[in-house]
Motif scaffolding. Sequence first.
Motif, PDB file in Angstrom:
ATOM      1  N   VAL A 255       0.842  -1.189   0.000  1.00  0.00           N
ATOM      2  CA  VAL A 255       0.000   0.000   0.000  1.00  0.00           C
ATOM      3  C   VAL A 255       0.876   1.236   0.000  1.00  0.00           C
ATOM      4  O   VAL A 255       1.883   1.303   0.670  1.00  0.00           O
ATOM      5  CB  VAL A 255      -0.918   0.012   1.242  1.00  0.00           C
ATOM      6  N   ILE A 256       0.490   2.232  -0.789  1.00  0.00           N
ATOM      7  CA  ILE A 256       1.239   3.473  -0.902  1.00  0.00           C
ATOM      8  C   ILE A 256       0.425   4.600  -0.289  1.00  0.00           C
ATOM      9  O   ILE A 256      -0.674   4.886  -0.756  1.00  0.00           O
ATOM     10  CB  ILE A 256       1.527   3.814  -2.376  1.00  0.00           C
ATOM     11  N   PRO A 257       0.917   5.250   0.775  1.00  0.00           N
ATOM     12  CA  PRO A 257       0.165   6.382   1.313  1.00  0.00           C
ATOM     13  C   PRO A 257       0.151   7.533   0.327  1.00  0.00           C
ATOM     14  O   PRO A 257       1.159   7.844  -0.288  1.00  0.00           O
ATOM     15  CB  PRO A 257       0.924   6.750   2.587  1.00  0.00           C
ATOM     16  N   VAL A 258      -0.992   8.137   0.138  1.00  0.00           N
ATOM     17  CA  VAL A 258      -1.118   9.251  -0.793  1.00  0.00           C
ATOM     18  C   VAL A 258      -0.876  10.546  -0.040  1.00  0.00           C
ATOM     19  O   VAL A 258      -1.627  10.911   0.854  1.00  0.00           O
ATOM     20  CB  VAL A 258      -2.522   9.268  -1.429  1.00  0.00           C
ATOM     21  N   ALA A 259       0.182  11.250  -0.387  1.00  0.00           N
ATOM     22  CA  ALA A 259       0.546  12.474   0.323  1.00  0.00           C
ATOM     23  C   ALA A 259      -0.447  13.586   0.016  1.00  0.00           C
ATOM     24  O   ALA A 259      -1.036  13.638  -1.060  1.00  0.00           O
ATOM     25  CB  ALA A 259       1.956  12.900  -0.088  1.00  0.00           C
ATOM     26  N   GLU A 260      -0.620  14.476   0.992  1.00  0.00           N
ATOM     27  CA  GLU A 260      -1.469  15.643   0.777  1.00  0.00           C
ATOM     28  C   GLU A 260      -0.650  16.671  -0.002  1.00  0.00           C
ATOM     29  O   GLU A 260       0.114  17.437   0.554  1.00  0.00           O
ATOM     30  CB  GLU A 260      -1.930  16.209   2.125  1.00  0.00           C
ATOM     31  N   LYS A 261      -0.787  16.662  -1.322  1.00  0.00           N
ATOM     32  CA  LYS A 261       0.003  17.543  -2.176  1.00  0.00           C
ATOM     33  C   LYS A 261      -0.817  17.869  -3.411  1.00  0.00           C
ATOM     34  O   LYS A 261      -1.966  17.486  -3.532  1.00  0.00           O
ATOM     35  CB  LYS A 261       1.300  16.854  -2.574  1.00  0.00           C
ATOM     36  N   GLU A 262      -0.208  18.611  -4.319  1.00  0.00           N
ATOM     37  CA  GLU A 262      -0.901  18.943  -5.554  1.00  0.00           C
ATOM     38  C   GLU A 262      -1.249  17.658  -6.304  1.00  0.00           C
ATOM     39  O   GLU A 262      -0.442  16.726  -6.364  1.00  0.00           O
ATOM     40  CB  GLU A 262      -0.020  19.827  -6.434  1.00  0.00           C
ATOM     41  N   PRO A 263      -2.449  17.598  -6.882  1.00  0.00           N
ATOM     42  CA  PRO A 263      -2.850  16.380  -7.605  1.00  0.00           C
ATOM     43  C   PRO A 263      -1.877  16.031  -8.720  1.00  0.00           C
ATOM     44  O   PRO A 263      -1.379  16.912  -9.433  1.00  0.00           O
ATOM     45  CB  PRO A 263      -4.225  16.757  -8.168  1.00  0.00           C
ATOM     46  N   ARG A 264      -1.591  14.755  -8.885  1.00  0.00           N
ATOM     47  CA  ARG A 264      -0.710  14.301  -9.961  1.00  0.00           C
ATOM     48  C   ARG A 264      -1.409  14.378 -11.314  1.00  0.00           C
ATOM     49  O   ARG A 264      -0.757  14.451 -12.346  1.00  0.00           O
ATOM     50  CB  ARG A 264      -0.263  12.866  -9.666  1.00  0.00           C
ATOM     51  N   VAL A 265      -2.734  14.315 -11.301  1.00  0.00           N
ATOM     52  CA  VAL A 265      -3.553  14.514 -12.498  1.00  0.00           C
ATOM     53  C   VAL A 265      -4.504  15.658 -12.191  1.00  0.00           C
ATOM     54  O   VAL A 265      -5.098  15.697 -11.111  1.00  0.00           O
ATOM     55  CB  VAL A 265      -4.361  13.240 -12.838  1.00  0.00           C
ATOM     56  N   SER A 266      -4.646  16.597 -13.097  1.00  0.00           N
ATOM     57  CA  SER A 266      -5.527  17.737 -12.851  1.00  0.00           C
ATOM     58  C   SER A 266      -6.933  17.270 -12.511  1.00  0.00           C
ATOM     59  O   SER A 266      -7.500  16.416 -13.191  1.00  0.00           O
ATOM     60  CB  SER A 266      -5.582  18.646 -14.082  1.00  0.00           C
ATOM     61  N   CYS A 267      -7.501  17.843 -11.458  1.00  0.00           N
ATOM     62  CA  CYS A 267      -8.861  17.471 -11.062  1.00  0.00           C
ATOM     63  C   CYS A 267      -9.905  18.033 -12.015  1.00  0.00           C
ATOM     64  O   CYS A 267     -11.089  17.718 -11.895  1.00  0.00           O
ATOM     65  CB  CYS A 267      -9.131  17.943  -9.635  1.00  0.00           C
TER      66      CYS A 267
END
Length: 280
Positions: A255-267
């Motif tokens: 499992v990879i924790p998803v960091a609170e950062k800018e989206p890797r793909v534009s929302c």
Amino acid sequence: MRWCVSIGAVLFAGAMAGGDVASIAAPNTARQLTETTDSRPAVDIELILAVDVSYSMDMDELAIQREGYAQAIVSKEFLQALKTLPNGKVSVTYFEWAASSDQKIIIPWRLIDGPETADAVADEIMKTPVRRASRTSISGAIYFAMPLFDQDPYHGLRRVIDISGDGPNNNGAPVTGARDEALSKGITINGLPIMVKEPSYSTMDIDNLDYYYEDCVIGGPGSFVVSIKDREKFKEAIRTKLVLEVAGRTPERRVIPVAEKEPRVSCLIGEKIWQDRWGR
């Protein structure tokens, strides 16, 4: 914290088949309301299954999706997870969605507390004809789902919206606003991005739909994504996800924790693709 897991990489269904639900990560504590003044009968989780039926889903996918949910609800893994809960009860509603104004409840709120009620819900799911509709509005699905909790005759310790889909939001309000409103109400959103086809311009698919779901759609304590990248694992992914949701757990392996950062793909990528193609 949010989590993501690929069903192609995480094959722990075998452990669950042996009844080893406890081998999954420890339960999250989202909305653990042990004391309440609510007079409705208590269940451990209020679960909304929000299922994409947009035209980008082919008829075979739609049929497998329906069968996957029906079979998951009656599976021994699901029923085993149910037994581990304090009340041993969940309430479930199932609706299909496409455009921002197109949502259809297939199964109103139903109680599942054992094999008989699980069988009844699964039968209801399979009896409704499969349909398709235009556009993809994940935000519309979330906005439609939120007030459904107020209509539930049962009161859950947790409230979860389970969203499955094969493309980004391209209709209605931006998805992040809908997500954030749901989170502010103590609702957790989990995702099941369907990635069994190569991205196609004609269907407005995108690369890395799992990243989009992780960064733009899901949220809340213990929220997670189970992505489907292999058509043969479609039903297994749905079962895995429902078992995790009911047990109040998150995937443990790889499992990879998803960091609170800018989206890797534009929302807003879905809206941009639609605007570039159709100019509206």
